[in-house]
Design a protein around this motif. Structure first.
Motif, mmCIF file in Angstrom:
data_model
loop_
_atom_site.group_PDB
_atom_site.id
_atom_site.type_symbol
_atom_site.label_atom_id
_atom_site.label_comp_id
_atom_site.label_asym_id
_atom_site.label_seq_id
_atom_site.Cartn_x
_atom_site.Cartn_y
_atom_site.Cartn_z
ATOM 1 N N LEU A 1 -3.191 8.297 -2.665
ATOM 2 C CA LEU A 1 -2.129 9.147 -3.252
ATOM 3 C C LEU A 1 -1.895 10.314 -2.435
ATOM 4 C CD1 LEU A 1 -3.098 8.726 -7.146
ATOM 5 C CD2 LEU A 1 -1.165 7.902 -6.064
ATOM 6 N N ILE A 2 -2.975 10.856 -1.912
ATOM 7 C CA ILE A 2 -3.019 12.119 -1.064
ATOM 8 C C ILE A 2 -2.172 11.744 0.160
ATOM 9 C CG2 ILE A 2 -4.006 13.562 0.541
ATOM 10 C CD1 ILE A 2 -6.123 13.886 -1.683
ATOM 11 N N ARG A 3 -2.548 10.616 0.772
ATOM 12 C CA ARG A 3 -1.788 9.945 2.065
ATOM 13 C C ARG A 3 -0.232 9.849 1.976
ATOM 14 N NH1 ARG A 3 0.204 4.774 3.250
ATOM 15 N NH2 ARG A 3 -1.025 4.040 1.565
ATOM 16 N N LEU A 4 0.266 9.296 0.660
ATOM 17 C CA LEU A 4 1.421 9.035 0.224
ATOM 18 C C LEU A 4 2.305 10.406 -0.127
ATOM 19 C CD1 LEU A 4 1.148 5.911 -1.764
ATOM 20 C CD2 LEU A 4 2.068 6.188 0.478
ATOM 21 N N GLU A 5 1.390 11.438 -0.730
ATOM 22 C CA GLU A 5 2.260 12.826 -1.107
ATOM 23 C C GLU A 5 1.223 13.903 -0.737
ATOM 24 O OE1 GLU A 5 3.298 12.982 -5.372
ATOM 25 O OE2 GLU A 5 4.960 11.883 -4.869
ATOM 26 N N PHE B 1 -3.415 16.209 -6.619
ATOM 27 C CA PHE B 1 -4.404 15.248 -6.088
ATOM 28 C C PHE B 1 -5.633 15.758 -5.651
ATOM 29 C CE2 PHE B 1 -0.114 12.406 -5.505
ATOM 30 C CZ PHE B 1 -0.479 12.117 -6.901
ATOM 31 N N TYR B 2 -5.713 16.771 -4.875
ATOM 32 C CA TYR B 2 -6.569 17.233 -4.197
ATOM 33 C C TYR B 2 -7.693 17.857 -5.262
ATOM 34 C CZ TYR B 2 -3.756 17.143 0.356
ATOM 35 O OH TYR B 2 -3.276 16.897 1.343
ATOM 36 N N HIS B 3 -7.132 18.432 -6.154
ATOM 37 C CA HIS B 3 -7.721 18.876 -7.180
ATOM 38 C C HIS B 3 -8.656 18.009 -8.216
ATOM 39 C CE1 HIS B 3 -6.954 23.312 -6.739
ATOM 40 N NE2 HIS B 3 -5.426 22.998 -6.722
ATOM 41 N N GLU B 4 -8.042 16.962 -8.438
ATOM 42 C CA GLU B 4 -8.528 15.854 -9.300
ATOM 43 C C GLU B 4 -9.600 15.203 -8.379
ATOM 44 O OE1 GLU B 4 -7.477 12.417 -12.423
ATOM 45 O OE2 GLU B 4 -5.786 13.425 -11.203
ATOM 46 N N TRP C 1 -0.732 2.815 -6.883
ATOM 47 C CA TRP C 1 -1.731 3.786 -6.707
ATOM 48 C C TRP C 1 -1.661 4.520 -8.007
ATOM 49 C CZ3 TRP C 1 -5.383 2.160 -3.848
ATOM 50 C CH2 TRP C 1 -4.959 1.428 -2.621
ATOM 51 N N THR C 2 -0.577 5.158 -8.578
ATOM 52 C CA THR C 2 -0.970 5.863 -9.728
ATOM 53 C C THR C 2 -1.347 5.180 -10.923
ATOM 54 O OG1 THR C 2 1.154 7.269 -8.814
ATOM 55 C CG2 THR C 2 0.613 7.413 -11.206
ATOM 56 N N ILE C 3 -0.732 3.969 -11.253
ATOM 57 C CA ILE C 3 -1.331 3.191 -12.218
ATOM 58 C C ILE C 3 -2.989 3.109 -12.131
ATOM 59 C CG2 ILE C 3 -0.761 0.891 -11.520
ATOM 60 C CD1 ILE C 3 -0.189 0.270 -14.495
ATOM 61 N N PRO D 1 0.660 -1.218 0.191
ATOM 62 C CA PRO D 1 -0.174 0.129 -0.008
ATOM 63 C C PRO D 1 0.663 1.234 0.083
ATOM 64 C CG PRO D 1 0.039 -1.100 2.271
ATOM 65 C CD PRO D 1 0.433 -2.027 1.212
ATOM 66 N N ASP D 2 1.943 1.084 0.316
ATOM 67 C CA ASP D 2 2.846 2.322 0.181
ATOM 68 C C ASP D 2 3.552 2.594 -1.107
ATOM 69 O OD1 ASP D 2 2.201 3.050 2.799
ATOM 70 O OD2 ASP D 2 3.568 2.012 3.726
ATOM 71 N N ASN D 3 3.301 1.850 -2.226
ATOM 72 C CA ASN D 3 4.058 2.011 -3.467
ATOM 73 C C ASN D 3 3.292 3.163 -4.223
ATOM 74 O OD1 ASN D 3 4.952 1.573 -6.003
ATOM 75 N ND2 ASN D 3 5.975 -0.509 -5.415
ATOM 76 N N LEU D 4 3.787 4.258 -4.597
ATOM 77 C CA LEU D 4 2.894 5.178 -5.055
ATOM 78 C C LEU D 4 2.831 4.619 -6.576
ATOM 79 C CD1 LEU D 4 2.223 8.352 -4.870
ATOM 80 C CD2 LEU D 4 4.579 8.726 -5.952
ATOM 81 N N SER D 5 3.632 4.055 -7.090
ATOM 82 C CA SER D 5 3.407 3.787 -8.655
ATOM 83 C C SER D 5 2.040 2.824 -8.759
ATOM 84 C CB SER D 5 4.614 2.804 -8.928
ATOM 85 O OG SER D 5 5.986 3.586 -9.040
#
Length: 582
Positions: free
Chosen positions: A138-142, A148-151, A115-117, A109-113
């Motif tokens: 994604l917000i949790r990670l970054e 991310f908030y806007h989207e 969640w990005t895909i 769950p901490d792998n950004l890639s």
């Protein structure tokens, strides 16, 4: 006593043997399982490496199978699930891609890639319901990534979760400060909620900050205009003009406001300015023209629409699109000759656009210029030999000139090349072939063609009417003809041609009183009545014993027939003998 003790002792010995043997078996199975796990692990690693190589070599289908085998051997292999997500997405299997991406993310769950895909997949699938959860991760990670908030806010808006979208906007403001985009987003949300006042307030706040672009002024002026505050709209747009001189969107906003006030001339003036602006592209101007035609709320006078179409073509004299759009506008304005000229201008620039040929042939058919349809149809078919619509229109040119053999050839070719799923075109083709076959006295084939057309579309009033009329002329299947003719009049009420057909079917059935009612409707709805209608009127009157009135109608029909070069022998016989003649 001793015997019992010995017996028990033996039992213990035996039991001990059994226990020892069982323990040995368990130990052996555990060793085998460990060996298998080691082998599976080695096999999975080998397969994973193989899949990576296959993917790099572009063997995507093979790589997909390889990674599927990896996750069978190692269900917790997050990297293999990630690879599958990429491959499934590449192959447009977005459902499977989403499952694979989420599985990878669940495992790590901490792998950004991962969640990005998953987000990329949901974007591609337009799955706005699933996007906010992924964006939360994604917000949790970054937490410092504002995009991310806007989207998330926009995804919630698209999913009509307006309250949550506004809450997210407030979070963005608290974390990153209020931006122009935030005002625009909240304005959209308020409008979706039906809260126009809140939307106006949001834009007024933004305008007070003197934004660097004109969009806020345009949108606010539009809201003022829509809420009948056109004076405020004009004042705001005047202010925008000072800040953004000659901005075409400001000019368009002014045009809209003046249209709302009923000031057509001023609106047209601002539209002309916008159309002369290089800042507004050709596609945008074309869109404005089409929108002007469709604007029933604030219609622009047809004279001004035509003037804009002319200005558009003059602005881009070497662009075939500009002339083709001008042709479309004139077609919609029912100025067919000018439309034809515009399409010819477009084809002079570029002869290789099939759609313009189709429009040209269609307008020439509408004008009854059948010789031109034949000529231009041949030219178009030399460039696009297998296009069913061009074959269809060309066939109608020959049909209009009563060159039935050529019409048949082209229409049958169009039928053979038409998409089986294109029901409207197939219906028209069968209907047209029904007309051609009837003209060629191929009555059996004509009946089949009409029946095919009606089977494809039971609401095809044209086929119902023509089939009924030709059956009536042949005095065949009159009950069916009456049903079809009645149905065509229900589908298209007030059509004189269809009313005449029903009158003639009733005439052939001997129902002269009702036939008289329908022929009168046909004549009243015609301006002027054709020679055929007048002759039928006389025929019906003659059968009702109203000979004098019948002869008067036949004489009118004969005069019209003579004027257009039609045969008058039969009408003359009716007048001479003063009775109906078959």
């Amino acid at each position: 006593m001793w015997r019992v003790i010995i017996k028990v002792s033996r039992v213990w010995v035996v039991a001990g043997s059994i226990w020892c043997a069982t323990g040995l078996v368990f130990a052996q199975e555990a060793a085998v399982q460990d060996t298998r796990k080691t082998e599976d692990s080695l096999s999975a690693k080998s397969l994973f490496d193989q899949g990576v190589r296959q993917k790099a070599a572009g063997q995507l289908a093979v790589a997909e199978k390889t990674f599927e085998r990896v996750v069978q051997l190692q269900p917790a292999n997050d990297e293999a699930h990630f690879q599958l997500a990429q491959l499934y997405m590449e192959g447009e299997d977005l459902t499977a891609a989403g499952r694979a991406a989420l599985r990878a993310a669940e495992l790590q769950p901490d792998n950004l890639s991962y969640w990005t895909i998953a987000l990329d997949i949901y974007r591609k699938a337009r799955n706005v319901k699933a996007m906010p959860v992924v964006l939360d991760e994604l917000i949790r990670l970054e937490p410092g990534n504002a995009s991310f908030y806007h989207e998330k806010a926009y995804a919630l808006f698209l999913d009509k979760r307006y309250g949550e979208a506004l809450t997210t906007c407030d979070t963005i403001s608290a974390r990153f400060g209020m931006t122009d985009d935030q005002h625009f987003t909240k304005h959209q949300i308020y409008l979706a909620q039906g809260d126009t006042n809140a939307a106006i307030n949001e834009l007024e706040v933004l305008v007070s900050k003197k934004p660097a672009e004109s969009r806020a002024y345009i949108l606010l002026a539009e809201l003022y205009t829509n809420t009948d505050e056109t004076k405020k709209a004009i004042a705001l747009l005047d202010e925008a003009t000072d800040i953004f001189p000659n901005a075409p969107l400001v000019l368009l906003g002014k045009a809209d406001a003046y249209l709302a006030m009923g000031k057509q001339r001023q609106a047209y003036g601002y539209l002309q300015e916008a159309f002369r602006s290089d800042s507004l592209g050709i596609d945008a101007k074309a869109g404005i023209l089409y929108s002007a035609l469709a604007n029933m709320r604030r219609p622009l006078a047809e004279t001004y629409i035509a003037g804009l179409a002319d200005l558009f073509a003059d602005t881009y004299p070497k662009e075939e699109k500009a002339h083709a759009v001008r042709g479309d506008i004139y077609m919609q304005l029912q100025r067919a000759e000018e439309a034809r000229g515009a399409y010819l201008d477009a084809l002079d620039i570029n002869r290789y656009i099939e759609g313009i040929w189709q429009q040209l042939l269609q307008v020439e058919l509408q004008l009854g210029r059948y010789d031109d349809v034949e000529t231009h149809g041949k030219e178009a078919l030399a460039l696009f030999p297998n296009q069913p619509l061009i074959l269809f229109f060309t066939g109608h040119g020959y049909l209009g000139n009563r060159r039935y053999e050529e019409a048949r050839t082209h229409l049958e070719s169009a039928l053979n090349r038409a998409d089986e799923e294109h029901t409207p075109l197939l219906t028209q083709l069968y209907s047209s072939l029904g007309d051609v076959y009837n003209a060629m006295d191929m009555h059996a084939e004509s009946d089949v063609a009409y029946e095919e057309a009606i089977a494809l579309d039971t609401t095809n009033a044209y086929a119902l009417n023509n089939y009924a009329y030709y059956l009536a002329l042949r005095k065949q299947k009159l009950t069916l003809a009456a049903e079809m003719s009645k149905r065509s009049n229900e589908l298209t009420p007030g059509n004189p041609s269809y009313q005449d057909t029903y009158a003639w079917v009733l005439f052939q059935q001997g129902n002269y009183e009702t036939a008289l009612e329908w022929i009168k409707k046909a004549i009243e709805g015609s301006d002027p009545a054709s020679e055929t209608l007048l002759e039928h009127y006389g025929d019906i009157l003659a059968k009702l014993g109203q000979t004098g009135k019948a002869v008067a109608q036949w004489k009118k029909a004969r005069a019209l027939s003579e004027s257009v070069g039609k045969d008058i022998d039969k009408l003359s016989r009716k007048i001479d003998v003063q009775q109906y003649v078959e």
